[in-house]
Design a protein around this motif. Structure first.
Motif, PDB file in Angstrom:
ATOM      1  N   ALA A  57      34.949  14.375 -33.659  1.00  0.00           N
ATOM      2  CA  ALA A  57      34.909  14.731 -32.242  1.00  0.00           C
ATOM      3  C   ALA A  57      34.456  13.546 -31.392  1.00  0.00           C
ATOM      4  CB  ALA A  57      33.998  15.938 -32.017  1.00  0.00           C
ATOM      5  N   ARG A  58      33.416  12.858 -31.823  1.00  0.00           N
ATOM      6  CA  ARG A  58      32.922  11.704 -31.069  1.00  0.00           C
ATOM      7  C   ARG A  58      33.942  10.572 -31.091  1.00  0.00           C
ATOM      8  NH1 ARG A  58      30.086   9.439 -27.051  1.00  0.00           N
ATOM      9  NH2 ARG A  58      28.969   7.579 -27.676  1.00  0.00           N
ATOM     10  N   ALA A  59      34.558  10.326 -32.235  1.00  0.00           N
ATOM     11  CA  ALA A  59      35.583   9.281 -32.326  1.00  0.00           C
ATOM     12  C   ALA A  59      36.741   9.585 -31.384  1.00  0.00           C
ATOM     13  CB  ALA A  59      36.073   9.144 -33.763  1.00  0.00           C
ATOM     14  N   ASP A  60      37.200  10.829 -31.386  1.00  0.00           N
ATOM     15  CA  ASP A  60      38.307  11.208 -30.505  1.00  0.00           C
ATOM     16  C   ASP A  60      37.927  11.036 -29.037  1.00  0.00           C
ATOM     17  OD1 ASP A  60      39.832  11.763 -32.746  1.00  0.00           O
ATOM     18  OD2 ASP A  60      39.594  13.944 -32.586  1.00  0.00           O
ATOM     19  N   GLU A  61      36.678  11.408 -28.702  1.00  0.00           N
ATOM     20  CA  GLU A  61      36.203  11.260 -27.317  1.00  0.00           C
ATOM     21  C   GLU A  61      36.198   9.799 -26.891  1.00  0.00           C
ATOM     22  OE1 GLU A  61      31.949  11.415 -24.967  1.00  0.00           O
ATOM     23  OE2 GLU A  61      32.167  12.640 -26.767  1.00  0.00           O
ATOM     24  N   ALA A  80      34.747  -3.516 -38.425  1.00  0.00           N
ATOM     25  CA  ALA A  80      34.901  -2.611 -37.286  1.00  0.00           C
ATOM     26  C   ALA A  80      35.439  -1.285 -37.797  1.00  0.00           C
ATOM     27  CB  ALA A  80      35.864  -3.205 -36.255  1.00  0.00           C
ATOM     28  N   GLY A  81      35.208  -0.255 -37.042  1.00  0.00           N
ATOM     29  CA  GLY A  81      35.786   1.044 -37.348  1.00  0.00           C
ATOM     30  C   GLY A  81      37.007   1.259 -36.488  1.00  0.00           C
ATOM     31  N   ALA A  82      38.124   1.589 -37.107  1.00  0.00           N
ATOM     32  CA  ALA A  82      39.354   1.847 -36.356  1.00  0.00           C
ATOM     33  C   ALA A  82      39.435   3.328 -36.015  1.00  0.00           C
ATOM     34  CB  ALA A  82      40.576   1.441 -37.175  1.00  0.00           C
ATOM     35  N   PHE A  83      40.012   3.620 -34.865  1.00  0.00           N
ATOM     36  CA  PHE A  83      40.214   5.000 -34.475  1.00  0.00           C
ATOM     37  C   PHE A  83      41.500   5.547 -35.082  1.00  0.00           C
ATOM     38  CE2 PHE A  83      37.429   3.649 -30.895  1.00  0.00           C
ATOM     39  CZ  PHE A  83      36.362   4.457 -31.245  1.00  0.00           C
ATOM     40  N   ARG A  84      41.504   6.830 -35.327  1.00  0.00           N
ATOM     41  CA  ARG A  84      42.614   7.500 -35.988  1.00  0.00           C
ATOM     42  C   ARG A  84      43.944   7.111 -35.356  1.00  0.00           C
ATOM     43  NH1 ARG A  84      42.867  13.918 -36.046  1.00  0.00           N
ATOM     44  NH2 ARG A  84      41.539  13.437 -34.294  1.00  0.00           N
ATOM     45  N   GLY A  85      44.886   6.735 -36.216  1.00  0.00           N
ATOM     46  CA  GLY A  85      46.230   6.404 -35.770  1.00  0.00           C
ATOM     47  C   GLY A  85      46.407   4.978 -35.258  1.00  0.00           C
ATOM     48  N   THR A  86      45.345   4.168 -35.273  1.00  0.00           N
ATOM     49  CA  THR A  86      45.484   2.806 -34.747  1.00  0.00           C
ATOM     50  C   THR A  86      45.617   1.754 -35.832  1.00  0.00           C
ATOM     51  OG1 THR A  86      43.091   2.439 -34.627  1.00  0.00           O
ATOM     52  CG2 THR A  86      44.156   3.373 -32.670  1.00  0.00           C
ATOM     53  N   ALA A  87      44.946   1.949 -36.953  1.00  0.00           N
ATOM     54  CA  ALA A  87      44.944   0.928 -38.003  1.00  0.00           C
ATOM     55  C   ALA A  87      44.625   1.578 -39.339  1.00  0.00           C
ATOM     56  CB  ALA A  87      43.921  -0.154 -37.689  1.00  0.00           C
ATOM     57  N   VAL A 127      26.823   3.986 -34.841  1.00  0.00           N
ATOM     58  CA  VAL A 127      28.116   4.157 -35.505  1.00  0.00           C
ATOM     59  C   VAL A 127      28.591   5.587 -35.292  1.00  0.00           C
ATOM     60  CG1 VAL A 127      29.298   4.166 -37.737  1.00  0.00           C
ATOM     61  CG2 VAL A 127      27.606   2.392 -37.230  1.00  0.00           C
ATOM     62  N   THR A 128      29.848   5.729 -34.935  1.00  0.00           N
ATOM     63  CA  THR A 128      30.412   7.052 -34.723  1.00  0.00           C
ATOM     64  C   THR A 128      30.582   7.751 -36.062  1.00  0.00           C
ATOM     65  OG1 THR A 128      31.521   6.292 -32.735  1.00  0.00           O
ATOM     66  CG2 THR A 128      32.388   8.288 -33.758  1.00  0.00           C
ATOM     67  N   GLY A 129      30.005   8.946 -36.184  1.00  0.00           N
ATOM     68  CA  GLY A 129      30.003   9.640 -37.460  1.00  0.00           C
ATOM     69  C   GLY A 129      30.741  10.969 -37.475  1.00  0.00           C
ATOM     70  N   ARG A 176      38.609   8.113 -24.088  1.00  0.00           N
ATOM     71  CA  ARG A 176      37.971   7.593 -22.872  1.00  0.00           C
ATOM     72  C   ARG A 176      38.338   6.139 -22.621  1.00  0.00           C
ATOM     73  NH1 ARG A 176      31.875   7.100 -23.264  1.00  0.00           N
ATOM     74  NH2 ARG A 176      32.005   9.317 -23.707  1.00  0.00           N
ATOM     75  N   HIS A 177      38.433   5.349 -23.673  1.00  0.00           N
ATOM     76  CA  HIS A 177      38.605   3.904 -23.498  1.00  0.00           C
ATOM     77  C   HIS A 177      39.961   3.377 -23.955  1.00  0.00           C
ATOM     78  CE1 HIS A 177      34.415   3.675 -22.410  1.00  0.00           C
ATOM     79  NE2 HIS A 177      34.108   4.347 -23.494  1.00  0.00           N
ATOM     80  N   GLY A 178      40.808   4.219 -24.537  1.00  0.00           N
ATOM     81  CA  GLY A 178      42.082   3.731 -25.051  1.00  0.00           C
ATOM     82  C   GLY A 178      41.896   2.679 -26.125  1.00  0.00           C
ATOM     83  N   ALA A 179      40.792   2.794 -26.862  1.00  0.00           N
ATOM     84  CA  ALA A 179      40.388   1.756 -27.804  1.00  0.00           C
ATOM     85  C   ALA A 179      41.070   1.896 -29.156  1.00  0.00           C
ATOM     86  CB  ALA A 179      38.870   1.806 -27.995  1.00  0.00           C
TER      87      ALA A 179
END
Length: 185
Positions: free
Chosen positions: A160-164, A83-90, A155-157, A168-171
């Motif tokens: 900007a898309r990752a941050d969005e 999985a891809g983790a979002f910035r600051g989560t893992a 896949v988010t590349g 949006r989802h608190g993911a």
């Protein structure tokens, strides 16, 4: 009478769903496994679970999972893999465990922004993970990053898309098969 006593249910097998052979091989690195025909999909049997290689994306995951479940005998299905983790989560190497699954890119673009399935009134686009199953998984894993995991078809590349998506989802992260496996299960 003896007939009124509840009888123990037979232990059902677990189905572990992964997208690629590389994910299967990593999962089984230290486990003996035997080949297992699961319809047109590759799989193997271990003492703990049957492992299904479903292919990449939610449609492939739904088709393969539905086929495996129809062939029978599973008490639980788990979608596992990279999985891809979002910035600051893992951090790289951390384990992410979903508390809920989100269909993040099923919906419609609009002048006011993205409208998910729920906002369109079509169906829920967020489903919580069974709390009992979540508790069992977390008790066996130890340290894990928990939170919503989104399913995306691409896949988010970009940052900007990752941050969005994260906003949006608190993911905590994204993957490409979870919603498909959930739809089949």
């Amino acid at each position: 009478s003896d007939d009124a006593r509840p009888r123990p249910r037979p232990r059902m097998r677990a189905l572990a769903i992964v997208a690629t052979e590389q994910e299967r091989n990593a999962l089984l690195r230290e486990v003996e496994a035997a080949p297992l025909p699961l319809g047109p999909y590759g799989g193997c049997r271990t003492p703990a679970a049957d492992v299904l290689v479903c292919g990449i994306g939610p449609a492939a995951a739904a088709a393969a999972t539905a086929t495996a479940l129809a062939l029978g005998g599973y008490g639980v299905a788990l979608s596992l893999g990279i999985a891809g983790a979002f910035r600051g989560t893992a951090s790289v190497g951390d384990v992410l465990v979903a508390t809920e699954l989100v269909a993040a890119d099923l919906g419609a673009d609009s002048p006011t922004g993205f409208l998910g399935l729920g906002a369109l009134g079509w169906q829920d686009d967020t489903v919580p993970v069974d709390p009992d199953l979540l508790g069992v998984v977390l008790s066996r894993l130890g340290d894990a990053v928990t939170g919503p995991l989104i399913t995306v078809s691409t896949v988010t590349g970009t940052r900007a898309r990752a941050d969005e998506l994260a906003a949006r989802h608190g993911a905590v992260g994204e993957a490409m098969e979870g919603w498909g496996a959930l739809a089949a299960a």
